[in-house]
Write an enzyme that holds these catalytic residues in place. Structure first.
Site, PDB file in Angstrom:
ATOM      1  N   ASP A 134      10.154  -2.044  -1.558  1.00 31.34           N
ATOM      2  CA  ASP A 134       9.863  -1.064  -0.495  1.00 31.34           C
ATOM      3  C   ASP A 134       9.319   0.219  -1.124  1.00 31.34           C
ATOM      4  O   ASP A 134       9.684   1.323  -0.754  1.00 31.34           O
ATOM      5  CB  ASP A 134      11.156  -0.787   0.296  1.00 31.34           C
ATOM      6  CG  ASP A 134      10.899  -0.012   1.592  1.00 31.34           C
ATOM      7  OD1 ASP A 134       9.765  -0.070   2.117  1.00 31.34           O
ATOM      8  OD2 ASP A 134      11.837   0.636   2.074  1.00 31.34           O
ATOM      9  N   HIS A 137       2.770   1.501  -1.099  1.00 29.80           N
ATOM     10  CA  HIS A 137       2.137   0.493  -0.245  1.00 29.80           C
ATOM     11  C   HIS A 137       0.643   0.324  -0.499  1.00 29.80           C
ATOM     12  O   HIS A 137      -0.028  -0.389   0.244  1.00 29.80           O
ATOM     13  CB  HIS A 137       2.371   0.828   1.233  1.00 29.80           C
ATOM     14  CG  HIS A 137       3.779   0.566   1.680  1.00 29.80           C
ATOM     15  ND1 HIS A 137       4.730   0.031   0.830  1.00 29.80           N
ATOM     16  CD2 HIS A 137       4.395   0.746   2.868  1.00 29.80           C
ATOM     17  CE1 HIS A 137       5.874  -0.102   1.496  1.00 29.80           C
ATOM     18  NE2 HIS A 137       5.702   0.338   2.735  1.00 29.80           N
TER      19      HIS A 137
HETATM   20  N1  SAH Z   1      13.824   2.374   1.086  1.00 25.95           N
HETATM   21  C1  SAH Z   1      13.639   3.726   1.594  1.00 25.95           C
HETATM   22  C2  SAH Z   1      12.189   4.102   1.815  1.00 25.95           C
HETATM   23  C3  SAH Z   1      11.319   4.074   0.590  1.00 25.95           C
HETATM   24  S1  SAH Z   1       9.829   4.966   0.821  1.00 25.95           S
HETATM   25  C4  SAH Z   1      14.459   3.939   2.871  1.00 25.95           C
HETATM   26  O1  SAH Z   1      15.279   3.076   3.222  1.00 25.95           O
HETATM   27  O2  SAH Z   1      14.299   4.959   3.531  1.00 25.95           O
HETATM   28  C5  SAH Z   1       8.910   4.544  -0.610  1.00 25.95           C
HETATM   29  C6  SAH Z   1       9.375   5.198  -1.900  1.00 25.95           C
HETATM   30  O3  SAH Z   1       8.641   4.573  -2.952  1.00 25.95           O
HETATM   31  C7  SAH Z   1       9.114   6.706  -2.028  1.00 25.95           C
HETATM   32  O4  SAH Z   1      10.317   7.400  -2.193  1.00 25.95           O
HETATM   33  C8  SAH Z   1       8.202   6.819  -3.257  1.00 25.95           C
HETATM   34  O5  SAH Z   1       8.517   7.923  -4.104  1.00 25.95           O
HETATM   35  C9  SAH Z   1       8.440   5.518  -3.976  1.00 25.95           C
HETATM   36  N2  SAH Z   1       7.333   5.097  -4.817  1.00 25.95           N
HETATM   37  C10 SAH Z   1       6.037   4.934  -4.441  1.00 25.95           C
HETATM   38  N3  SAH Z   1       5.289   4.516  -5.481  1.00 25.95           N
HETATM   39  C11 SAH Z   1       6.130   4.427  -6.548  1.00 25.95           C
HETATM   40  C12 SAH Z   1       5.954   4.055  -7.921  1.00 25.95           C
HETATM   41  N4  SAH Z   1       4.764   3.704  -8.390  1.00 25.95           N
HETATM   42  N5  SAH Z   1       7.032   4.085  -8.742  1.00 25.95           N
HETATM   43  C13 SAH Z   1       8.250   4.464  -8.269  1.00 25.95           C
HETATM   44  N6  SAH Z   1       8.479   4.806  -6.990  1.00 25.95           N
HETATM   45  C14 SAH Z   1       7.436   4.790  -6.138  1.00 25.95           C
HETATM   46 MG    MG Z   2       9.463   0.573   4.083  1.00 25.50          MG
END
Ligand code: SAH
Ligand code: MG
Length: 205
Positions: A134, A137
């Site tokens: 998650d 994206h």
């Molecule tokens: N699971 C969470 C939502 C995650 S949102 C919930 O339940 O609310 C997506 C997260 O992925 C963000 O906090 C972002 O900082 C992280 N993220 C995005 N790309 C990333 C990367 N390349 N490495 C580490 N973290 C990443």
């Molecule tokens: Mg999500």
């Protein structure tokens, strides 16, 4: 399940029934080994998975650089100004995560791993019973998470992917594409779906 805090007070991107499914699958996977999540943000999903992990006597590693995904940056759809750290000029969700884990009483079994997912994946050596993807994206990031982390899922373990939208009108493609890739690999079978959450089980390595 009884949650240890008011989950609505935790910032995040997860519906309650999706959270309950995370908990159920975490609880049963925990008999095999430790659990891992990519994309912690403020710890909403980590609370559900962490509860299941703890009941099964396991720990959850949760990976995030805490600087936010593209769509969470200022000016984008999912930006939350409270997560902006004006001193450093960057997003920082880590203080929110620490607060969530403390309030939930989960500091001893949910372990934050802070940094870029691909960098951590390259050095990771511990097989996991449960992998929840998650994180970022974008196509590049979603596929990097798939390639970097899926090999660490044990046989019999589960792979969960969030934001899987079969209809492009509902959301971006990359999570759906990695879901399709997992099915096409012949190594996973679908076992559950709740909203945009998909659950697969590894049948062979
Ligand atoms: N699971 C969470 C939502 C995650 S949102 C919930 O339940 O609310 C997506 C997260 O992925 C963000 O906090 C972002 O900082 C992280 N993220 C995005 N790309 C990333 C990367 N390349 N490495 C580490 N973290 C990443
Ligand atoms: Mg999500």
């Amino acid at each position: 399940m009884k949650l240890p805090l008011d989950i609505a007070s935790v910032k995040g991107f997860l519906a309650e029934d999706e959270g309950e499914a995370l908990y159920v699958h975490a609880r049963s996977a925990a008999s095999l080994g430790p659990l891992l999540e990519i994309g912690t943000y403020c710890g909403k999903s980590s609370v559900y998975i962490g509860m299941g992990a703890r009941e099964g006597g396991q720990i959850l590693f949760t990976v995030d650089h805490h600087r936010g995904s593209e769509e969470m940056q200022p000016g984008w759809e999912h930006h939350d100004p409270e997560t902006w750290d004006s001193e450093t000029g960057a997003m920082d969700s880590l203080p929110f995560l620490r607060r969530t884990l403390r309030r939930a009483g989960l500091e001893d079994c949910v372990i934050a791993v802070i940094g870029p997912s691909a960098v951590i994946a390259a050095a990771w050596r511990t097989p996991v019973s449960f992998l929840f993807i998650d994180g970022g994206h974008s196509r590049t990031q979603a596929f990097a998470d798939y390639e970097g982390w899926v090999p660490h899922v044990m046989e019999g373990g589960v792979l969960l992917i969030h934001d899987v939208f079969p209809d492009p009108r509902d959301g971006g493609r990359p999570p759906f594409e990695i879901y399709e890739r997992a099915l096409a690999s012949g190594q996973f079978r679908p076992i559950a779906a709740v909203r945009s959450l998909r659950v697969l089980q590894r049948v062979k390595r």
